[in-house]
Motif scaffolding. Structure first.
Motif, short mmCIF file in Angstrom:
data_model
loop_
_atom_site.label_atom_id
_atom_site.label_comp_id
_atom_site.label_asym_id
_atom_site.label_seq_id
_atom_site.Cartn_x
_atom_site.Cartn_y
_atom_site.Cartn_z
N LEU A 16 0.85 -1.19 0.00
CA LEU A 16 0.00 0.00 0.00
C LEU A 16 0.88 1.24 0.00
CD1 LEU A 16 -2.83 1.35 0.29
CD2 LEU A 16 -2.55 1.13 2.77
N ALA A 17 0.64 2.14 -0.95
CA ALA A 17 1.45 3.35 -1.08
C ALA A 17 0.53 4.54 -1.32
CB ALA A 17 2.45 3.23 -2.22
N PRO A 18 0.88 5.71 -0.79
CA PRO A 18 0.07 6.91 -1.03
C PRO A 18 0.43 7.55 -2.37
CG PRO A 18 1.91 7.47 0.39
CD PRO A 18 2.03 5.98 0.11
N ILE A 19 -0.57 8.08 -3.05
CA ILE A 19 -0.27 8.98 -4.16
C ILE A 19 0.20 10.29 -3.53
CG2 ILE A 19 -1.24 10.31 -6.08
CD1 ILE A 19 -3.07 8.00 -6.66
N PRO A 20 1.38 10.78 -3.89
CA PRO A 20 1.95 11.95 -3.20
C PRO A 20 0.98 13.12 -3.13
CG PRO A 20 3.57 10.98 -4.68
CD PRO A 20 2.29 10.26 -4.94
N GLY A 21 0.81 13.64 -1.90
CA GLY A 21 -0.04 14.80 -1.68
C GLY A 21 -1.52 14.51 -1.64
N LEU B 226 -3.75 6.86 5.54
CA LEU B 226 -3.08 5.73 4.90
C LEU B 226 -3.01 4.54 5.85
CD1 LEU B 226 -1.44 4.84 2.32
CD2 LEU B 226 0.61 5.51 3.63
N LEU B 227 -2.66 4.78 7.11
CA LEU B 227 -2.57 3.71 8.09
C LEU B 227 -3.92 3.03 8.31
CD1 LEU B 227 -0.29 5.45 10.75
CD2 LEU B 227 0.36 3.53 9.30
N GLY C 231 6.09 4.69 2.92
CA GLY C 231 5.94 5.94 3.63
C GLY C 231 5.40 7.08 2.79
N MET C 232 5.00 8.14 3.49
CA MET C 232 4.53 9.34 2.84
C MET C 232 5.66 9.94 1.99
SD MET C 232 1.46 9.37 3.96
CE MET C 232 0.89 10.98 3.45
N GLY C 233 5.30 10.41 0.80
CA GLY C 233 6.30 10.98 -0.09
C GLY C 233 6.95 9.97 -1.01
N GLN C 234 6.48 8.74 -0.98
CA GLN C 234 7.03 7.71 -1.88
C GLN C 234 6.83 8.14 -3.34
OE1 GLN C 234 8.61 4.63 -1.67
NE2 GLN C 234 8.58 4.73 -3.91
N PRO C 235 7.92 8.25 -4.13
CA PRO C 235 7.77 8.65 -5.54
C PRO C 235 7.07 7.55 -6.36
CG PRO C 235 10.04 8.93 -4.75
CD PRO C 235 9.32 8.12 -3.73
N LEU C 236 6.13 7.95 -7.17
CA LEU C 236 5.46 6.99 -8.05
C LEU C 236 6.46 6.37 -9.02
CD1 LEU C 236 2.09 8.75 -9.00
CD2 LEU C 236 2.45 6.93 -7.32
N VAL D 40 -1.36 -1.41 -4.14
CA VAL D 40 -2.56 -0.61 -3.91
C VAL D 40 -2.12 0.84 -3.70
CG1 VAL D 40 -4.61 -0.26 -2.49
CG2 VAL D 40 -3.69 -2.57 -2.79
N LEU D 41 -2.58 1.73 -4.57
CA LEU D 41 -2.34 3.16 -4.38
C LEU D 41 -3.53 3.78 -3.68
CD1 LEU D 41 -0.76 4.21 -7.80
CD2 LEU D 41 0.40 3.71 -5.65
N PHE D 42 -3.26 4.70 -2.76
CA PHE D 42 -4.33 5.30 -1.95
C PHE D 42 -4.42 6.80 -2.22
CE2 PHE D 42 -6.12 7.14 1.93
CZ PHE D 42 -7.28 6.39 2.04
N SER D 43 -5.65 7.27 -2.42
CA SER D 43 -5.89 8.70 -2.66
C SER D 43 -7.21 9.12 -2.06
CB SER D 43 -5.91 8.99 -4.16
OG SER D 43 -6.38 10.31 -4.41
N ASN D 44 -7.20 10.23 -1.35
CA ASN D 44 -8.44 10.82 -0.84
C ASN D 44 -8.75 12.15 -1.53
OD1 ASN D 44 -9.60 9.00 0.89
ND2 ASN D 44 -8.60 9.77 2.72
N HIS D 45 -8.13 12.40 -2.67
CA HIS D 45 -8.32 13.65 -3.40
C HIS D 45 -8.93 13.38 -4.77
CE1 HIS D 45 -5.80 16.81 -1.16
NE2 HIS D 45 -5.94 15.78 -0.36
N PRO D 46 -9.61 14.37 -5.33
CA PRO D 46 -10.10 14.20 -6.70
C PRO D 46 -8.93 13.98 -7.65
CG PRO D 46 -11.09 16.14 -5.66
CD PRO D 46 -9.99 15.67 -4.76
#
Length: 317
Positions: free
Chosen positions: A197-202, A209-210, A227-232, A248-254
């Motif tokens: 599981l990785a965040p889409i930056p920003g 994420l956790l 971790g946060m800031g992981q480059p795609l 799995v990429l995670f995003s809570n933004h449009p």
């Protein structure tokens, strides 16, 4: 009953059957002033309160939750004029909780939030820890996070500009991040198979994420986090070295206009399947239709179920 304009009015008997709040109480609960609440109703149609016989606006618990959702999207940088379309597109039927909890009212969850809020405002970690344990002993994990803890966390985040609120949010955020990470580590201790599981930056905060990792994990499947800031651009390298069942990429933004194209390029470069989760996945689902990328949605039980179906080859993309 309704008047000719379509406005909903409630009789005194109806008011007794449902907990409704006057506009001042909604303002107190959400931090949004009454003038703004009326503007959101009249100008954008974002909320539709009912009316008492006297004509005063009355808001249900779902209206209060809608106000908080609006604030959350505004906090993410979305213009209020666009929030309505996002809410309409991202709303989806919730997966039913266990029959043991299906009759629990949101008012009961609100009582827990009130107690938690008092502990937070006193910066009393011992009391907060006891309440945290009691909540977990009373409800399933997805209810605890999605209906009790995270709405309160979001409320404090939105109200940071008020004096003292930043300190309270940081106190609660630090507490939850530590406890959530601990639960996540325990849940993956004896499981061999895992997804990454990785965040889409920003596109999210660390706690979001956790919590997503915890909600996605199951007794048969662990979730490892980046971790946060992981480059795609480096995810292909990471996946090549650790070989997860899926990324799995995670995003809570449009999603931005370019995101579907970026994700498609990434999916073609990976040796494992690519999945998108969070609020952003609901909003990107149409643009990713027909691609190899699966969208899991933003609701805990639904995300977990869709991930399991995808890994078993039973979820269309």
């Amino acid at each position: 009953m309704h008047d000719l304009s379509g406005t909903s009015f409630l009789t005194s008997d109806a008011l007794k059957q449902e907990e409704l709040f006057p506009i001042r109480e909604v303002s107190r609960l959400t931090g949004v002033n009454p003038v703004t609440l009326r503007a959101w109703e009249r100008r954008y149609g974002l909320i539709q309160p009912t009316r008492a016989d006297s004509g005063h606006r009355l808001y249900s618990q779902s209206d209060v939750e809608a106000v908080r959702s609006i604030l959350a999207w505004i906090e993410r940088g979305v213009a209020v004029s666009k929030v309505g379309k996002i809410l309409a597109k991202s709303s989806s039927p919730k997966v039913a909780v266990s029959p043991l909890y299906e009759n629990v009212s949101s008012g009961e969850w609100g009582e827990w939030q009130t107690q938690l809020r008092r502990a937070i405002s006193a910066f009393d970690e011992g009391r907060l820890d006891r309440l945290y344990g009691q909540v977990f002993s009373s409800y399933p994990l997805n209810v605890v996070f999605q209906d009790i803890l995270m709405p309160l966390w979001q409320e404090l985040l939105i109200r940071q500009e008020e004096f003292g609120q930043t300190s309270e949010w940081l106190f609660f955020d630090t507490f939850l991040r530590a406890r959530t990470l601990q639960r996540l580590q325990i849940s993956r201790a004896e499981v061999d198979e895992f997804v990454l599981l990785a965040p889409i930056p920003g596109h999210c905060r660390e706690l979001e994420l956790l919590v997503a990792g915890l909600l996605l994990s199951s007794p048969d499947l662990a979730v490892n986090l980046l971790g946060m800031g992981q480059p795609l651009s480096e995810l292909t390298l990471v996946c090549e070295k650790i070989q997860p069942l899926a990324l799995v990429l995670f995003s809570n933004h449009p999603p931005s206009e370019d995101l579907p194209r970026q994700l498609t390029r990434l999916a073609l470069a990976l040796e494992c399947p690519l999945v998108l989760a969070g609020d952003g996945s609901d909003l990107a689902e149409d643009s990713l239709s027909g691609s190899p990328i699966a969208c899991l949605g933003n609701e805990g039980r639904l995300m977990q179920r869709r991930l399991q179906q995808f890994l078993a080859g039973h979820l269309d993309t």
